[in-house]
Design an enzyme around this catalytic site. Sequence first.
Site, PDB file in Angstrom:
ATOM      1  N   GLY A 138     -23.091  46.584-105.066  1.00  0.00           N
ATOM      2  CA  GLY A 138     -23.281  46.231-103.414  1.00  0.00           C
ATOM      3  C   GLY A 138     -22.614  46.016-103.159  1.00  0.00           C
ATOM      4  CG  ASP A 159     -15.503  39.739 -97.588  1.00  0.00           C
ATOM      5  OD1 ASP A 159     -15.359  38.525 -97.681  1.00  0.00           O
ATOM      6  OD2 ASP A 159     -16.253  40.725 -97.556  1.00  0.00           O
ATOM      7  CG  ASN A 181     -25.031  48.498-110.103  1.00  0.00           C
ATOM      8  OD1 ASN A 181     -25.024  47.241-109.197  1.00  0.00           O
ATOM      9  ND2 ASN A 181     -26.089  48.903-108.982  1.00  0.00           N
ATOM     10  CB  SER A 220     -17.350  29.879 -91.824  1.00  0.00           C
ATOM     11  OG  SER A 220     -17.548  30.835 -93.013  1.00  0.00           O
ATOM     12  CE  LYS A 272     -19.895  39.739 -95.986  1.00  0.00           C
ATOM     13  NZ  LYS A 272     -19.119  39.349 -96.721  1.00  0.00           N
TER      14      LYS A 272
HETATM   15  P1  ATR Z   1     -24.676  41.716-101.827  1.00  0.00           P
HETATM   16  O1  ATR Z   1     -24.191  42.096-100.370  1.00  0.00           O
HETATM   17  O2  ATR Z   1     -24.377  40.355-102.106  1.00  0.00           O
HETATM   18  O3  ATR Z   1     -24.069  42.793-102.636  1.00  0.00           O
HETATM   19  P2  ATR Z   1     -26.661  44.851-101.982  1.00  0.00           P
HETATM   20  O4  ATR Z   1     -25.574  45.071-101.774  1.00  0.00           O
HETATM   21  O5  ATR Z   1     -27.771  43.933-102.230  1.00  0.00           O
HETATM   22  O6  ATR Z   1     -25.772  42.286-102.526  1.00  0.00           O
HETATM   23  O7  ATR Z   1     -26.482  44.428-103.584  1.00  0.00           O
HETATM   24  C1  ATR Z   1     -26.580  43.152-104.534  1.00  0.00           C
HETATM   25  C2  ATR Z   1     -26.353  43.454-106.345  1.00  0.00           C
HETATM   26  O8  ATR Z   1     -26.685  42.719-107.244  1.00  0.00           O
HETATM   27  C3  ATR Z   1     -26.224  45.355-106.727  1.00  0.00           C
HETATM   28  O9  ATR Z   1     -24.954  45.581-106.801  1.00  0.00           O
HETATM   29  C4  ATR Z   1     -27.917  44.834-107.830  1.00  0.00           C
HETATM   30  O10 ATR Z   1     -27.721  46.094-108.004  1.00  0.00           O
HETATM   31  P3  ATR Z   1     -28.646  47.353-107.866  1.00  0.00           P
HETATM   32  O11 ATR Z   1     -28.274  48.351-107.464  1.00  0.00           O
HETATM   33  O12 ATR Z   1     -29.626  47.907-108.899  1.00  0.00           O
HETATM   34  O13 ATR Z   1     -29.836  46.406-106.713  1.00  0.00           O
HETATM   35  C5  ATR Z   1     -26.965  43.580-107.662  1.00  0.00           C
HETATM   36  N1  ATR Z   1     -28.396  42.538-108.476  1.00  0.00           N
HETATM   37  C6  ATR Z   1     -29.230  42.138-107.755  1.00  0.00           C
HETATM   38  N2  ATR Z   1     -29.711  41.412-108.797  1.00  0.00           N
HETATM   39  C7  ATR Z   1     -29.842  41.981-110.461  1.00  0.00           C
HETATM   40  C8  ATR Z   1     -29.907  41.501-112.020  1.00  0.00           C
HETATM   41  N3  ATR Z   1     -30.558  40.836-111.658  1.00  0.00           N
HETATM   42  N4  ATR Z   1     -28.971  42.084-111.835  1.00  0.00           N
HETATM   43  C9  ATR Z   1     -28.328  42.722-112.100  1.00  0.00           C
HETATM   44  N5  ATR Z   1     -27.992  43.467-111.283  1.00  0.00           N
HETATM   45  C10 ATR Z   1     -28.574  42.916-109.994  1.00  0.00           C
END
Ligand code: ATR
Length: 270
Positions: free
Chosen positions: A128, A102, A150, A17, A66
């Site tokens: 997420g 975003d 999800n 950034s 955030k």
């Molecule tokens: P971000 O702010 O980057 O979105 P987050 O709020 O922690 O981070 O969300 C991560 C997202 O990635 C979620 O949708 C998570 O799924 P869950 O809600 O079931 O936790 C998803 N995610 C993370 N690792 C994953 C994986 N190995 N396979 C599929 N989804 C994954």
Amino acid sequence: MIDRYAVLGNPIAHSKSPFIHQCFAAQTQQTMTYEAICLPLDGFITGIADLHQQGFKGMNVTVPFKFEAFNACESVSERAHIAGAVNTLIRTPTGWQGDNTDGAGLVADLMRLTSTLTGKRILMLGAGGAASGVIKPLLDAKIDQLTIANRTPQKAIELAERAAHLRVNGCGFDVVPNQPYDIIINATAASLSGELPPLKAGWFADAGCLAYDMMYGKEPTIFMRAAKDLGATHIADGLGMLIEQAAEAFFLWRGVRPNTVDIRQEVSSL
Ligand code: ATR
């Protein structure tokens, strides 16, 4: 005193950034500074109060702050409200106003890649912070259909309910029909750990299908490679979204819209 801006995160050392905003400032002849500031994980609220006192005009907020930023603002925009997250802070006399650029960044980058979003069927993987930030701007772009799938289905369902008046479906991966989508967006954090959501070949079967990963790196992400193997016509990473969300924040602060085309090459080679 020169106008000061910053990006706040933890960690923040590798943030692109500062470079992006310094390019924008030079290009639009704005006299300002933009720096990266690492705040302690338990120090966000005191950090932004301190930066307000120091006279900062605006801030970007990134992982993991955030959601905290959303709660700390005096007021937030509608798109930030639906996102439940804030990535841009704008100074008010007594505190901070919150916005979320975003989604506008994603939409601008998708428009660059596909020229229109009108009537598109979009499948978004993940529910997420990254996913929730982009829902309203996507729907405002007059897409036909948005399905959010999800790993934890309940989170997708809740997110869809929060935007219920905006025609969104939420579900688990296993119940997404094996049918073609125009755009499949990976908004999960899976790429970070070299993992993949369970993908179905049928999703990518449309001629012209675009697979878009919000993550980016020096090489195509694991999602982009898998999507290509499954038949996606176009693949893209989230670098364009990063640049475009920055341009939208810059516009909110300075009232001038920078040209994002010229800096893509420079940012990708950082
Ligand atoms: P971000 O702010 O980057 O979105 P987050 O709020 O922690 O981070 O969300 C991560 C997202 O990635 C979620 O949708 C998570 O799924 P869950 O809600 O079931 O936790 C998803 N995610 C993370 N690792 C994953 C994986 N190995 N396979 C599929 N989804 C994954």
